[in-house]
Design a protein around this motif. Structure first.
Motif, PDB file in Angstrom:
ATOM      1  N   ALA A 188      -1.922  -2.097  12.356  1.00 49.78           N
ATOM      2  CA  ALA A 188      -0.911  -3.259  11.987  1.00 49.78           C
ATOM      3  C   ALA A 188      -0.782  -4.146  13.363  1.00 49.78           C
ATOM      4  CB  ALA A 188       0.446  -2.677  11.630  1.00 49.78           C
ATOM      5  N   SER A 189      -0.840  -3.555  14.591  1.00 46.51           N
ATOM      6  CA  SER A 189      -0.846  -4.471  15.716  1.00 46.51           C
ATOM      7  C   SER A 189      -1.879  -5.380  15.963  1.00 46.51           C
ATOM      8  CB  SER A 189      -0.654  -3.470  16.933  1.00 46.51           C
ATOM      9  OG  SER A 189       0.501  -2.747  16.858  1.00 46.51           O
ATOM     10  N   LEU A 190      -2.934  -4.859  15.519  1.00 40.19           N
ATOM     11  CA  LEU A 190      -4.213  -5.995  15.599  1.00 40.19           C
ATOM     12  C   LEU A 190      -4.255  -6.733  14.617  1.00 40.19           C
ATOM     13  CD1 LEU A 190      -6.673  -3.490  17.644  1.00 40.19           C
ATOM     14  CD2 LEU A 190      -5.566  -5.206  18.697  1.00 40.19           C
ATOM     15  N   GLY A 191      -3.947  -6.262  13.519  1.00 37.51           N
ATOM     16  CA  GLY A 191      -4.205  -7.174  12.134  1.00 37.51           C
ATOM     17  C   GLY A 191      -5.696  -6.924  11.933  1.00 37.51           C
ATOM     18  N   VAL A 192      -6.225  -5.507  11.790  1.00 33.60           N
ATOM     19  CA  VAL A 192      -7.342  -5.045  11.517  1.00 33.60           C
ATOM     20  C   VAL A 192      -7.474  -4.146  10.235  1.00 33.60           C
ATOM     21  CG1 VAL A 192      -9.569  -3.679  12.293  1.00 33.60           C
ATOM     22  CG2 VAL A 192      -8.417  -5.298  13.882  1.00 33.60           C
ATOM     23  N   PRO A 193      -8.315  -4.190   9.119  1.00 29.03           N
ATOM     24  CA  PRO A 193      -8.233  -3.525   8.091  1.00 29.03           C
ATOM     25  C   PRO A 193      -8.475  -1.902   8.700  1.00 29.03           C
ATOM     26  CG  PRO A 193      -9.621  -5.421   7.643  1.00 29.03           C
ATOM     27  CD  PRO A 193      -9.200  -5.425   9.042  1.00 29.03           C
ATOM     28  N   SER A 194      -7.291  -1.185   8.118  1.00 29.09           N
ATOM     29  CA  SER A 194      -7.240   0.292   8.643  1.00 29.09           C
ATOM     30  C   SER A 194      -7.080   1.076   7.542  1.00 29.09           C
ATOM     31  CB  SER A 194      -6.044   0.406   9.671  1.00 29.09           C
ATOM     32  OG  SER A 194      -6.278  -0.380  10.746  1.00 29.09           O
ATOM     33  N   LEU A 195      -7.975   2.445   7.764  1.00 31.07           N
ATOM     34  CA  LEU A 195      -7.735   3.302   6.673  1.00 31.07           C
ATOM     35  C   LEU A 195      -7.337   4.794   7.373  1.00 31.07           C
ATOM     36  CD1 LEU A 195     -11.311   2.880   5.038  1.00 31.07           C
ATOM     37  CD2 LEU A 195      -9.133   2.659   3.967  1.00 31.07           C
ATOM     38  N   SER A 196      -5.950   5.272   6.803  1.00 31.23           N
ATOM     39  CA  SER A 196      -5.557   6.198   7.303  1.00 31.23           C
ATOM     40  C   SER A 196      -5.148   7.550   6.336  1.00 31.23           C
ATOM     41  CB  SER A 196      -4.071   5.904   7.825  1.00 31.23           C
ATOM     42  OG  SER A 196      -3.200   7.056   8.130  1.00 31.23           O
ATOM     43  N   PHE A 197      -6.037   8.620   6.762  1.00 29.43           N
ATOM     44  CA  PHE A 197      -6.088   9.799   5.875  1.00 29.43           C
ATOM     45  C   PHE A 197      -5.253  11.000   6.497  1.00 29.43           C
ATOM     46  CE2 PHE A 197     -10.200   7.425   5.642  1.00 29.43           C
ATOM     47  CZ  PHE A 197     -10.363   7.360   4.395  1.00 29.43           C
ATOM     48  N   GLY A 198      -4.320  11.338   5.451  1.00 32.45           N
ATOM     49  CA  GLY A 198      -3.539  13.029   5.778  1.00 32.45           C
ATOM     50  C   GLY A 198      -2.700  12.430   6.792  1.00 32.45           C
ATOM     51  N   SER A 199      -2.015  11.304   6.998  1.00 29.47           N
ATOM     52  CA  SER A 199      -1.168  10.956   7.988  1.00 29.47           C
ATOM     53  C   SER A 199       0.365  11.345   7.674  1.00 29.47           C
ATOM     54  CB  SER A 199      -1.475   9.607   8.508  1.00 29.47           C
ATOM     55  OG  SER A 199      -0.224   9.135   9.401  1.00 29.47           O
ATOM     56  N   PRO A 200       0.965  11.546   8.803  1.00 30.53           N
ATOM     57  CA  PRO A 200       2.417  11.710   8.714  1.00 30.53           C
ATOM     58  C   PRO A 200       3.112  10.297   8.509  1.00 30.53           C
ATOM     59  CG  PRO A 200       1.920  12.390  10.951  1.00 30.53           C
ATOM     60  CD  PRO A 200       0.691  12.291  10.225  1.00 30.53           C
ATOM     61  N   ARG A 201       4.426  10.198   8.408  1.00 31.03           N
ATOM     62  CA  ARG A 201       5.020   8.940   8.423  1.00 31.03           C
ATOM     63  C   ARG A 201       5.333   8.651   9.749  1.00 31.03           C
ATOM     64  NH1 ARG A 201       8.195  11.662   3.950  1.00 31.03           N
ATOM     65  NH2 ARG A 201       7.179  10.950   1.947  1.00 31.03           N
ATOM     66  N   THR A 202       5.306   7.265  10.125  1.00 29.37           N
ATOM     67  CA  THR A 202       5.277   6.811  11.494  1.00 29.37           C
ATOM     68  C   THR A 202       6.372   6.095  11.814  1.00 29.37           C
ATOM     69  OG1 THR A 202       3.743   4.928  10.856  1.00 29.37           O
ATOM     70  CG2 THR A 202       2.641   6.811  11.769  1.00 29.37           C
ATOM     71  N   HIS A 203       7.039   5.324  10.934  1.00 31.91           N
ATOM     72  CA  HIS A 203       7.866   4.272  11.263  1.00 31.91           C
ATOM     73  C   HIS A 203       9.320   4.548  10.575  1.00 31.91           C
ATOM     74  CE1 HIS A 203      10.001   0.218  10.388  1.00 31.91           C
ATOM     75  NE2 HIS A 203       9.572   0.001  11.502  1.00 31.91           N
ATOM     76  N   LEU A 204      10.350   4.369  11.420  1.00 35.64           N
ATOM     77  CA  LEU A 204      11.678   4.610  11.148  1.00 35.64           C
ATOM     78  C   LEU A 204      12.341   3.240  10.793  1.00 35.64           C
ATOM     79  CD1 LEU A 204      14.062   6.622  10.787  1.00 35.64           C
ATOM     80  CD2 LEU A 204      14.707   6.008  13.119  1.00 35.64           C
ATOM     81  N   GLY A 205      12.596   3.149   9.409  1.00 33.22           N
ATOM     82  CA  GLY A 205      13.478   2.015   8.949  1.00 33.22           C
ATOM     83  C   GLY A 205      12.688   1.385   7.955  1.00 33.22           C
ATOM     84  N   ARG A 206      13.327   0.287   7.130  1.00 30.97           N
ATOM     85  CA  ARG A 206      12.648  -0.285   6.052  1.00 30.97           C
ATOM     86  C   ARG A 206      12.110  -1.558   6.461  1.00 30.97           C
ATOM     87  NH1 ARG A 206      17.012   0.351   1.315  1.00 30.97           N
ATOM     88  NH2 ARG A 206      17.153   2.483   1.083  1.00 30.97           N
TER      89      ARG A 206
END
Length: 215
Positions: free
Chosen positions: A122-140
């Motif tokens: 999301a920071s670089l704006g590059v297509p990214s695939l995340s498997f089996g990841s926990p939640r990273t962000h706090l807030g909507r």
């Protein structure tokens, strides 16, 4: 637009087996416990962990973090002001510094590597695939270019449900949940189980088999 087959991405991670060796490896970083590799075809692979206990020993610290709003999860603000799980942010910042000059075409990661892939993608704006990841962000609040991120989660993968949603945490980007024919809490987090389910199904009708989806 170039796309990456989602099942193939899972198999690439599975073949890397948590390490940095392989015939497609072009350049690597191994710094302060953070491991990542640029592969052929412009794929940035971020290594993770399959050890469930590691998350509680190193990342989900219920003992030492006494902040009243931390809920056992250490938090930190990124450069944009977005609030992240501090361990995931620290990991992602190291990967980001390695990845930015490499200009990857895709980013892939599993487990801790998937958490980092969310933030870096999301920071670089590059297509990214995340498997089996926990939640990273706090807030909507929407973060950066999170539309570039696809999360693939199994319903029997405990880590995908952490930190709990009722604390305000979320995955960034799109999230697609896969329900295996038979739940397996012990093996549901392994990247091999993800790859097998993606290849054999069943998959939801709207599941994107390639990322980003072609126009």
């Amino acid at each position: 637009m170039k796309t990456l087959d989602v099942a193939e991405a899972a198999r690439i991670i599975d073949r890397m087996d948590g390490g940095l060796d392989g015939p497609d490896v072009v350049e690597t970083i191994d710094l302060r416990g953070v491991q990542a590799a640029m592969l052929k075809r412009g794929i940035l692979y971020i290594a993770g962990t399959n050890e469930f206990s590691d998350w509680f020993e190193f990342n989900f610290d219920f003992i030492h973090d006494r902040a009243p709003d931390a809920h056992g999860f250490r938090m930190a603000a990124g450069d944009s002001g977005a609030i992240w799980h501090a361990g995931f942010l620290e990991h992602a910042q190291i990967v980001y510094a390695f990845a930015k000059p490499q200009k990857p075409a895709f980013i892939i990661g599993h487990s801790l590597g998937g958490a980092s892939a969310q933030i870096v993608g999301a920071s670089l704006g590059v297509p990214s695939l995340s498997f089996g990841s926990p939640r990273t962000h706090l807030g909507r609040a929407h973060f950066g270019r999170e539309g570039f991120v696809l999360n693939i989660c199994r319903t029997d993968d405990t880590l995908c449900h952490l930190p709990p949603r009722f604390f305000g945490f979320r995955h960034i980007g799109s999230v697609h949940w896969l329900s295996p024919p038979v739940s397996d809490v012990e093996e549901g987090h392994s990247i091999a189980s993800y790859a097998e389910l993606l290849e054999q199904g069943p998959l939801p009708a709207a599941f994107p088999k390639a990322w980003p989806p072609s126009a």
